[in-house]
Design a protein around this motif. Structure first.
Motif, PDB file in Angstrom:
ATOM      1  N   ALA A  76     -13.673   5.296  -3.459  1.00  0.00           N
ATOM      2  CA  ALA A  76     -13.388   3.923  -3.864  1.00  0.00           C
ATOM      3  C   ALA A  76     -12.177   3.334  -3.155  1.00  0.00           C
ATOM      4  O   ALA A  76     -12.164   2.129  -2.851  1.00  0.00           O
ATOM      5  CB  ALA A  76     -13.166   3.860  -5.377  1.00  0.00           C
ATOM      6  N   LEU A  77     -11.162   4.132  -2.882  1.00  0.00           N
ATOM      7  CA  LEU A  77      -9.912   3.634  -2.300  1.00  0.00           C
ATOM      8  C   LEU A  77      -9.885   3.950  -0.810  1.00  0.00           C
ATOM      9  O   LEU A  77      -9.731   5.115  -0.422  1.00  0.00           O
ATOM     10  CB  LEU A  77      -8.702   4.267  -2.996  1.00  0.00           C
ATOM     11  CG  LEU A  77      -8.702   4.246  -4.538  1.00  0.00           C
ATOM     12  CD1 LEU A  77      -7.434   4.897  -5.065  1.00  0.00           C
ATOM     13  CD2 LEU A  77      -8.840   2.829  -5.061  1.00  0.00           C
ATOM     14  N   PRO A  78     -10.021   2.953   0.065  1.00  0.00           N
ATOM     15  CA  PRO A  78     -10.097   3.229   1.513  1.00  0.00           C
ATOM     16  C   PRO A  78      -8.907   3.992   2.060  1.00  0.00           C
ATOM     17  O   PRO A  78      -9.057   4.828   2.957  1.00  0.00           O
ATOM     18  CB  PRO A  78     -10.190   1.829   2.126  1.00  0.00           C
ATOM     19  CG  PRO A  78     -10.781   0.979   1.047  1.00  0.00           C
ATOM     20  CD  PRO A  78     -10.223   1.529  -0.236  1.00  0.00           C
ATOM     21  N   ALA A  79      -7.698   3.716   1.562  1.00  0.00           N
ATOM     22  CA  ALA A  79      -6.498   4.348   2.116  1.00  0.00           C
ATOM     23  C   ALA A  79      -6.092   5.602   1.355  1.00  0.00           C
ATOM     24  O   ALA A  79      -5.046   6.184   1.664  1.00  0.00           O
ATOM     25  CB  ALA A  79      -5.329   3.349   2.110  1.00  0.00           C
ATOM     26  N   PHE A  80      -6.906   6.048   0.402  1.00  0.00           N
ATOM     27  CA  PHE A  80      -6.514   7.197  -0.421  1.00  0.00           C
ATOM     28  C   PHE A  80      -6.364   8.460   0.417  1.00  0.00           C
ATOM     29  O   PHE A  80      -5.470   9.274   0.179  1.00  0.00           O
ATOM     30  CB  PHE A  80      -7.553   7.407  -1.522  1.00  0.00           C
ATOM     31  CG  PHE A  80      -7.212   8.527  -2.473  1.00  0.00           C
ATOM     32  CD1 PHE A  80      -6.216   8.368  -3.426  1.00  0.00           C
ATOM     33  CD2 PHE A  80      -7.881   9.746  -2.413  1.00  0.00           C
ATOM     34  CE1 PHE A  80      -5.899   9.387  -4.304  1.00  0.00           C
ATOM     35  CE2 PHE A  80      -7.569  10.773  -3.290  1.00  0.00           C
ATOM     36  CZ  PHE A  80      -6.574  10.593  -4.234  1.00  0.00           C
ATOM     37  N   GLY A  81      -7.220   8.634   1.401  1.00  0.00           N
ATOM     38  CA  GLY A  81      -7.164   9.837   2.222  1.00  0.00           C
ATOM     39  C   GLY A  81      -6.279   9.736   3.439  1.00  0.00           C
ATOM     40  O   GLY A  81      -6.169  10.705   4.199  1.00  0.00           O
ATOM     41  N   ASP A  82      -5.631   8.597   3.639  1.00  0.00           N
ATOM     42  CA  ASP A  82      -4.752   8.446   4.803  1.00  0.00           C
ATOM     43  C   ASP A  82      -3.505   9.292   4.616  1.00  0.00           C
ATOM     44  O   ASP A  82      -2.836   9.214   3.581  1.00  0.00           O
ATOM     45  CB  ASP A  82      -4.360   6.980   4.996  1.00  0.00           C
ATOM     46  CG  ASP A  82      -5.539   6.128   5.426  1.00  0.00           C
ATOM     47  OD1 ASP A  82      -6.628   6.693   5.605  1.00  0.00           O
ATOM     48  OD2 ASP A  82      -5.364   4.911   5.570  1.00  0.00           O
ATOM     49  N   GLU A  83      -3.185  10.056   5.614  1.00  0.00           N
ATOM     50  CA  GLU A  83      -2.019  10.929   5.543  1.00  0.00           C
ATOM     51  C   GLU A  83      -0.770  10.185   5.995  1.00  0.00           C
ATOM     52  O   GLU A  83      -0.785   9.522   7.037  1.00  0.00           O
ATOM     53  CB  GLU A  83      -2.214  12.162   6.426  1.00  0.00           C
ATOM     54  CG  GLU A  83      -3.214  13.167   5.876  1.00  0.00           C
ATOM     55  CD  GLU A  83      -2.630  14.005   4.754  1.00  0.00           C
ATOM     56  OE1 GLU A  83      -1.414  13.899   4.523  1.00  0.00           O
ATOM     57  OE2 GLU A  83      -3.388  14.752   4.118  1.00  0.00           O
ATOM     58  N   PRO A  84       0.319  10.280   5.227  1.00  0.00           N
ATOM     59  CA  PRO A  84       1.596   9.755   5.732  1.00  0.00           C
ATOM     60  C   PRO A  84       2.089  10.621   6.879  1.00  0.00           C
ATOM     61  O   PRO A  84       1.609  11.736   7.084  1.00  0.00           O
ATOM     62  CB  PRO A  84       2.521   9.845   4.518  1.00  0.00           C
ATOM     63  CG  PRO A  84       1.928  10.925   3.667  1.00  0.00           C
ATOM     64  CD  PRO A  84       0.439  10.877   3.888  1.00  0.00           C
ATOM     65  N   GLN A  85       3.033  10.106   7.634  1.00  0.00           N
ATOM     66  CA  GLN A  85       3.578  10.871   8.749  1.00  0.00           C
ATOM     67  C   GLN A  85       4.191  12.159   8.234  1.00  0.00           C
ATOM     68  O   GLN A  85       4.940  12.170   7.258  1.00  0.00           O
ATOM     69  CB  GLN A  85       4.634  10.059   9.499  1.00  0.00           C
ATOM     70  CG  GLN A  85       4.065   8.829  10.168  1.00  0.00           C
ATOM     71  CD  GLN A  85       5.124   8.047  10.898  1.00  0.00           C
ATOM     72  OE1 GLN A  85       6.275   8.478  10.978  1.00  0.00           O
ATOM     73  NE2 GLN A  85       4.749   6.901  11.436  1.00  0.00           N
ATOM     74  N   GLU A 134       0.851  -1.191   0.000  1.00  0.00           N
ATOM     75  CA  GLU A 134       0.000   0.000   0.000  1.00  0.00           C
ATOM     76  C   GLU A 134       0.883   1.235   0.000  1.00  0.00           C
ATOM     77  O   GLU A 134       2.043   1.178   0.429  1.00  0.00           O
ATOM     78  CB  GLU A 134      -0.909   0.001   1.228  1.00  0.00           C
ATOM     79  CG  GLU A 134      -1.893   1.164   1.316  1.00  0.00           C
ATOM     80  CD  GLU A 134      -2.837   1.269   0.137  1.00  0.00           C
ATOM     81  OE1 GLU A 134      -2.354   1.625  -0.957  1.00  0.00           O
ATOM     82  OE2 GLU A 134      -4.041   1.002   0.302  1.00  0.00           O
ATOM     83  N   VAL A 135       0.366   2.332  -0.537  1.00  0.00           N
ATOM     84  CA  VAL A 135       1.100   3.594  -0.530  1.00  0.00           C
ATOM     85  C   VAL A 135       0.207   4.671   0.067  1.00  0.00           C
ATOM     86  O   VAL A 135      -1.004   4.709  -0.193  1.00  0.00           O
ATOM     87  CB  VAL A 135       1.544   4.002  -1.954  1.00  0.00           C
ATOM     88  CG1 VAL A 135       2.618   3.071  -2.472  1.00  0.00           C
ATOM     89  CG2 VAL A 135       0.368   4.033  -2.917  1.00  0.00           C
ATOM     90  N   LEU A 136       0.807   5.516   0.891  1.00  0.00           N
ATOM     91  CA  LEU A 136       0.121   6.675   1.461  1.00  0.00           C
ATOM     92  C   LEU A 136       0.663   7.924   0.780  1.00  0.00           C
ATOM     93  O   LEU A 136       1.876   8.150   0.768  1.00  0.00           O
ATOM     94  CB  LEU A 136       0.350   6.742   2.970  1.00  0.00           C
ATOM     95  CG  LEU A 136      -0.060   5.512   3.785  1.00  0.00           C
ATOM     96  CD1 LEU A 136       0.165   5.764   5.271  1.00  0.00           C
ATOM     97  CD2 LEU A 136      -1.508   5.137   3.510  1.00  0.00           C
ATOM     98  N   LEU A 137      -0.214   8.723   0.209  1.00  0.00           N
ATOM     99  CA  LEU A 137       0.188   9.892  -0.559  1.00  0.00           C
ATOM    100  C   LEU A 137      -0.175  11.175   0.167  1.00  0.00           C
ATOM    101  O   LEU A 137      -1.220  11.254   0.838  1.00  0.00           O
ATOM    102  CB  LEU A 137      -0.508   9.879  -1.932  1.00  0.00           C
ATOM    103  CG  LEU A 137      -0.310   8.606  -2.782  1.00  0.00           C
ATOM    104  CD1 LEU A 137      -1.085   8.728  -4.086  1.00  0.00           C
ATOM    105  CD2 LEU A 137       1.158   8.349  -3.049  1.00  0.00           C
ATOM    106  N   ASN A 138       0.678  12.180   0.000  1.00  0.00           N
ATOM    107  CA  ASN A 138       0.357  13.497   0.551  1.00  0.00           C
ATOM    108  C   ASN A 138      -0.646  14.186  -0.380  1.00  0.00           C
ATOM    109  O   ASN A 138      -0.978  13.672  -1.445  1.00  0.00           O
ATOM    110  CB  ASN A 138       1.635  14.312   0.752  1.00  0.00           C
ATOM    111  CG  ASN A 138       2.309  14.672  -0.565  1.00  0.00           C
ATOM    112  OD1 ASN A 138       1.909  14.198  -1.636  1.00  0.00           O
ATOM    113  ND2 ASN A 138       3.340  15.511  -0.488  1.00  0.00           N
ATOM    114  N   PRO A 139      -1.188  15.357   0.003  1.00  0.00           N
ATOM    115  CA  PRO A 139      -2.208  16.000  -0.844  1.00  0.00           C
ATOM    116  C   PRO A 139      -1.763  16.215  -2.283  1.00  0.00           C
ATOM    117  O   PRO A 139      -2.541  15.973  -3.214  1.00  0.00           O
ATOM    118  CB  PRO A 139      -2.467  17.318  -0.119  1.00  0.00           C
ATOM    119  CG  PRO A 139      -2.184  17.014   1.320  1.00  0.00           C
ATOM    120  CD  PRO A 139      -1.031  16.055   1.293  1.00  0.00           C
ATOM    121  N   ALA A 140      -0.515  16.651  -2.480  1.00  0.00           N
ATOM    122  CA  ALA A 140      -0.040  16.853  -3.850  1.00  0.00           C
ATOM    123  C   ALA A 140       0.063  15.525  -4.592  1.00  0.00           C
ATOM    124  O   ALA A 140      -0.221  15.439  -5.796  1.00  0.00           O
ATOM    125  CB  ALA A 140       1.318  17.561  -3.837  1.00  0.00           C
ATOM    126  N   GLY A 141       0.441  14.468  -3.881  1.00  0.00           N
ATOM    127  CA  GLY A 141       0.532  13.157  -4.512  1.00  0.00           C
ATOM    128  C   GLY A 141      -0.837  12.622  -4.893  1.00  0.00           C
ATOM    129  O   GLY A 141      -0.995  11.973  -5.944  1.00  0.00           O
TER     130      GLY A 141
END
Length: 456
Positions: free
Chosen positions: A119-128, A94-101
């Protein structure tokens, strides 16, 4: 494919920047002063699949344009490296993307961020925060960045391989989809397949259920059981987890059940008719599918008020406390509902504490039964200790396929090294299995060593 067909100028082998040593992944422009080219509107729209991992969507996006996923990675600055195991890159990445990503991914796929977030559960997860910027750049510089992680370690639950036939029908091409899927929703009813957990130490994606229709029937029955759990004030997920732990404990004991025929037949059925020389491997990866009907049946039993009354009666009905006997009213009815009435007649094991051991006596089940009796007696505890029927101790949780396959490989390596321990479970043929059971239990356990005979 020419550059004009791509959603922006994606770096190729000649223009890709050097990889920084601290990330192990390809990076974008060398400095913040070098502006990254703004991607043009996507030529092709790549729709996400509900529940899909962000990495799975990014991989399908690259494949849709005829590229490897690695060709898109230079558009982001990456922290860490892609998770790997002994077989290579893990499928549950899985990949966590910042807002620009996230904005960049949406533009490349021709889909709005809102639709991707749905659709993507982890799309809004913020990386550290504070760790994704490249050396020499200020925090929050607005560059697309991402962090690698294992999807199953996140808050969205386990991940499984999606049905390849459904994905092909939806996308028009052969593409692998990895989705967040609850353990009680693994059956593709359309194609009669069980979707295996991704990243579990193997690369097998599904099991064929056409010869085991009871597995799909159990999935159809689960929503009613979940509603019963909710009506009783219980979390359906916790009810399923406890029932699954109990049945997995039975699964380990079933090798000693001489009259057991249901699980062996189902195991061979999902293995293509005969597990053959890879019996122990199939027994590991197919466990959750094979025991799924019994898991749903046990959850229904534990939620039945009548069965809870049987537990209370077997324990003394408020009078002197009696032992939970394997031939008591609860276990007899449970054996019937499991389709194995003979289990109630199996001889009892030596007494342990307040329990006479029996074939269906598993630790998490006895904990659940004890909680029911304490609640019925009106016992109180400031912390609620012992009063939660669905509490599952960590040591009662069943081992994952990854752990079991690792133990299987270690046992095989020891045996090949010539250890003096006799024959053990491994990758040997059917005769090896027969010798194992004869040595350990004094019988051949033929039901587990060959495919069941055809009916009639």
């Amino acid at each position: 494919m020419t550059e004009s067909t791509l959603p922006g100028r994606v770096p190729d082998a000649r223009t890709r920047e050097r990889r920084p040593a601290h990330t192990g992944q390809a990076a974008g422009p060398r400095s913040a002063s070098q502006a990254q080219p703004v991607p043009r509107p996507a030529v092709l729209r790549v729709a996400p699949v509900a529940g899909e991992t962000t990495w799975s969507y990014l991989s399908r996006l690259a494949c849709r344009y005829g590229m490897e996923p690695a060709a898109l990675l230079p558009w982001w600055t990456w922290t860490g490296s892609r998770p790997r195991d002994d077989l290579g890159p893990r499928d549950d990445t899985e990949v966590l993307l910042n807002p620009a990503g996230r904005q960049l991914l949406a533009r490349l796929g021709g889909v709005s961020e809102h639709d991707l977030a749905r659709a993507l559960p982890a799309f809004g997860d913020e990386p550290q925060s504070g760790t994704l910027d490249r050396p020499g750049e200020s925090a929050g510089s607005g560059r697309p960045a991402g962090r690698w992680k294992v999807a199953s370690a996140g808050p969205h639950g386990p991940v499984a391989n999606g049905c390849a036939l459904c994905a092909a029908a939806r996308t028009g091409r052969d593409a692998m989809v990895v989705r967040y899927v609850a353990p009680w929703h693994r059956v593709c009813a359309r194609h009669q397949r069980w979707m295996l957990t991704a990243g579990d130490g193997h690369r097998h994606q599904h099991l064929d259920l056409r010869a085991a229709p009871e597995v799909a029937a159990a999935q159809r029955a689960w929503p009613k059981v979940a509603r019963q759990a909710a009506a009783a004030g219980a979390d359906p997920g916790r009810v399923f987890a406890l029932a699954h732990a109990v049945v997995c404990a039975w699964w380990e004991q079933a090798l000693e059940w001489e009259q057991e025929r249901i699980w062996p037949a189902r195991l061979h059925a999902v293995a293509g008719g005969d597990a053959g020389p890879r019996f122990w491997w199939w027994r590991v990866i197919a466990r959750d599918a094979v025991v799924f009907p019994e898991t749903v049946a046990l959850a229904r039993v534990l939620l039945d008020p009548g069965m809870q009354e049987r537990i209370w009666d077997d324990h003394g009905s408020g009078g002197p406390v009696r032992l939970f006997r394997p031939d008591g009213a609860f276990f007899r009815e449970l054996a019937i509902r499991l389709g194995r009435p003979w289990l109630a007649d199996v001889g009892q094991a030596p007494q342990r504490e307040l329990v006479l051991g029996g074939p269906l006596h598993a630790g998490p089940l006895l904990d659940c039964m004890g909680a029911f009796t304490r609640i019925h007696r009106g016992q109180q505890d400031p912390n609620g200790y012992g009063l939660d029927p669905w509490w599952l101790r960590a040591d009662h949780r069943p081992a994952s396929a990854r752990v079991q396959l690792r133990a299987l490989a270690e046992a095989s390596a020891v045996r090949k090294g010539g250890s003096a321990g006799g024959v053990g479970p491994g990758l040997g043929g059917a005769p090896t299995v027969r010798r194992l059971y004869r040595d350990r239990h004094g019988r051949a356990a033929a039901a587990y060593t060959a495919a069941p005979p055809p009916p009639g």
